[in-house]
Design a protein around this motif. Structure first.
Motif, mmCIF file in Angstrom:
data_model
loop_
_atom_site.group_PDB
_atom_site.id
_atom_site.type_symbol
_atom_site.label_atom_id
_atom_site.label_comp_id
_atom_site.label_asym_id
_atom_site.label_seq_id
_atom_site.Cartn_x
_atom_site.Cartn_y
_atom_site.Cartn_z
ATOM 1 N N ASP A 1 0.853 -1.196 0.000
ATOM 2 C CA ASP A 1 0.000 0.000 0.000
ATOM 3 C C ASP A 1 0.891 1.249 0.000
ATOM 4 O OD1 ASP A 1 -2.456 -1.384 0.203
ATOM 5 O OD2 ASP A 1 -2.165 -1.624 2.378
ATOM 6 N N GLU B 1 -0.836 4.608 -11.858
ATOM 7 C CA GLU B 1 -1.641 4.042 -10.767
ATOM 8 C C GLU B 1 -0.791 3.524 -9.602
ATOM 9 O OE1 GLU B 1 -5.238 3.564 -10.321
ATOM 10 O OE2 GLU B 1 -4.860 5.322 -11.572
ATOM 11 N N TYR B 2 0.485 3.323 -9.849
ATOM 12 C CA TYR B 2 1.351 2.770 -8.804
ATOM 13 C C TYR B 2 2.795 3.248 -9.016
ATOM 14 C CZ TYR B 2 2.976 -0.672 -12.241
ATOM 15 O OH TYR B 2 3.539 -1.266 -13.342
ATOM 16 N N ASN C 1 1.443 1.270 -4.061
ATOM 17 C CA ASN C 1 0.403 2.161 -4.575
ATOM 18 C C ASN C 1 0.647 3.618 -4.199
ATOM 19 O OD1 ASN C 1 -1.235 0.307 -5.977
ATOM 20 N ND2 ASN C 1 -1.962 -0.493 -4.012
ATOM 21 N N SER C 2 1.405 3.828 -3.145
ATOM 22 C CA SER C 2 1.783 5.205 -2.793
ATOM 23 C C SER C 2 3.173 5.178 -2.162
ATOM 24 C CB SER C 2 0.756 5.823 -1.839
ATOM 25 O OG SER C 2 0.802 5.143 -0.621
ATOM 26 N N ALA D 1 0.782 12.549 -7.967
ATOM 27 C CA ALA D 1 -0.329 11.921 -7.238
ATOM 28 C C ALA D 1 0.148 10.648 -6.553
ATOM 29 C CB ALA D 1 -1.467 11.606 -8.202
ATOM 30 N N GLY D 2 -0.160 10.517 -5.259
ATOM 31 C CA GLY D 2 0.223 9.315 -4.511
ATOM 32 C C GLY D 2 1.606 9.391 -3.905
ATOM 33 N N TYR E 1 -5.631 8.949 0.495
ATOM 34 C CA TYR E 1 -5.445 8.795 -0.969
ATOM 35 C C TYR E 1 -5.776 7.351 -1.388
ATOM 36 C CZ TYR E 1 -2.784 7.948 -5.287
ATOM 37 O OH TYR E 1 -2.401 7.562 -6.556
ATOM 38 N N LEU E 2 -5.273 6.394 -0.615
ATOM 39 C CA LEU E 2 -5.505 4.976 -0.960
ATOM 40 C C LEU E 2 -6.980 4.614 -0.794
ATOM 41 C CD1 LEU E 2 -2.393 3.457 0.828
ATOM 42 C CD2 LEU E 2 -2.747 3.597 -1.641
ATOM 43 N N ASP E 3 -7.584 5.148 0.268
ATOM 44 C CA ASP E 3 -8.980 4.803 0.531
ATOM 45 C C ASP E 3 -9.911 5.365 -0.544
ATOM 46 O OD1 ASP E 3 -8.079 3.429 2.680
ATOM 47 O OD2 ASP E 3 -8.716 4.892 4.184
ATOM 48 N N LYS E 4 -9.496 6.446 -1.209
ATOM 49 C CA LYS E 4 -10.338 7.055 -2.258
ATOM 50 C C LYS E 4 -10.136 6.382 -3.600
ATOM 51 C CE LYS E 4 -10.463 11.670 -0.301
ATOM 52 N NZ LYS E 4 -9.433 12.672 -0.170
ATOM 53 N N LYS E 5 -9.101 5.583 -3.715
ATOM 54 C CA LYS E 5 -8.754 4.987 -5.025
ATOM 55 C C LYS E 5 -9.812 4.002 -5.512
ATOM 56 C CE LYS E 5 -4.605 3.628 -6.476
ATOM 57 N NZ LYS E 5 -3.412 3.785 -7.125
#
Ligand code: FAD
Length: 283
Positions: free
Chosen positions: A4, A88-89, A102-103, A247-248, A279-283
């Motif tokens: 993550d 995206e990653y 992912n971030s 982003a991320g 950020y991860l939770d909104k993805k």
């Protein structure tokens, strides 16, 4: 496996990010060293870390270590050479190894040593920051390694297996654990010179004719670590949420600016982690 959050740096900023991300149940990886941070262990006496008045750096490190161990957070002892934003990653490279996340939280601290004259001009043209990554280019050639810490000795030994000549210029005083064929030069590097590519390292007392020059520092400039990262006055540009222009990708601690202090670094690490989580939770 894709994490993550990848946290790069094991000083107060990176560790504070790690504990907060872990509390939020994120799958994290923390890159750094078992010593955590040279800038923590070297402090003779710390009077401004809340709750730990008068502590010395070694004890501060031990209390950071005990905290992460209680939370089952490990440090992956890798030096990250590049972080690539793939959309995206992220792909994170450590010599020949690759990690995905992912971030990313950059908590790399700051290198107090300024680049020498010509160093930045020749990056990618005979000047580099990771000898093991670029070793293949220097088969049978002459290379100088300017080591700011003992980890650089491994890079010198590795290059000695490939290059015809390796000069090692240590910027610290210790016993040097280098291969007997490595030429240790105790001098002060002043300038990199060359035409299209670097060909000379000018030191205070001598000049070395070389094909490649590596600066192995505690932290490399973030602009070389993360292509496309926006930098302002030598620091990573972030907003109040520790977001960078990518982003991320978040950043915290000395690498985003002054004051260079433990508690500020730890606080920013927390902000970065919580925003990475959202950020991860909104993805
Ligand atoms: P750092 O502590 O520098 O940690 C960064 C970490 O990232 C390091 O472990 C580094 O190895 C790692 N890293 C960097 N690049 C990579 C990479 N590419 N891959 C993997 N890992 C990487 N502050 C105070 O508030 N009070 C004091 O009393 C005080 N005394 C100090 C005394 C000394 C001698 C020094 C040098 C500093 C002192 N400071 C003090 C300042 C304080 O040390 C820093 O502000 C603080 O350590 C910054 O934390 P950080 O997490 O941002 O970076």
């Amino acid at each position: 496996m894709r994490y993550d959050i990848a946290i790069i740096g094991s000083g107060p900023a990176g560790l504070s990010a790690a504990i907060n991300a872990k509390i939020r149940n994120k799958n994290i990886i923390v890159f750094g060293s078992s010593n955590l941070s040279e800038k923590v262990i070297k402090a003779p006496k710390v009077d401004n870390y809340l709750g730990l008045y008068g502590i010395n750096g070694e004890d501060l490190k031990n209390s950071f270590k005990a905290h992460i161990e209680k939370m089952d957070i490990q440090i992956t002892e890798e030096r990250i050479n590049n972080v690539y934003a793939m959309g995206e990653y992220f792909v994170i490279t450590a010599n020949e190894k690759m990690y995905e996340a992912n971030s990313v939280i950059l908590a790399t601290g700051i290198e107090y040593t300024k680049p020498i004259k010509g160093e930045e001009e020749f990056v990618g043209k005979g000047v580099g920051y990771c000898a093991t990554c670029d070793a293949a280019l220097y088969k049978g050639k002459r290379v100088a390694i300017i080591g700011y810490n003992s980890e650089a000795e491994e890079e010198a030994n590795f290059l000695m297996e490939i290059a015809s000549k390796v000069y090692y210029i240590p910027m610290y005083n210790k016993d040097y654990n280098v291969n007997k064929d490595v030429d240790i030069i105790k001098d002060v590097p002043l300038e990199v010179k060359g035409d299209t590519v670097a060909s000379k390292l000018i030191l205070k007392n001598t000049v070395l004719d070389v094909d490649g020059i590596f600066f192995i520092k505690n932290s490399i400039s973030p602009k070389y670590l993360v292509p496309g990262l926006e930098i302002e006055n030598g620091h990573i540009k972030v907003d109040r949420n520790m977001k960078t222009n990518i982003a991320g990708c978040f950043a915290a601690g000395d690498c985003i600016g002054k004051p260079y202090q433990y508690i500020k670094a730890a606080g920013e690490g927390q902000v970065a982690a919580l925003n990475a989580v959202s950020y991860l939770d909104k993805k």
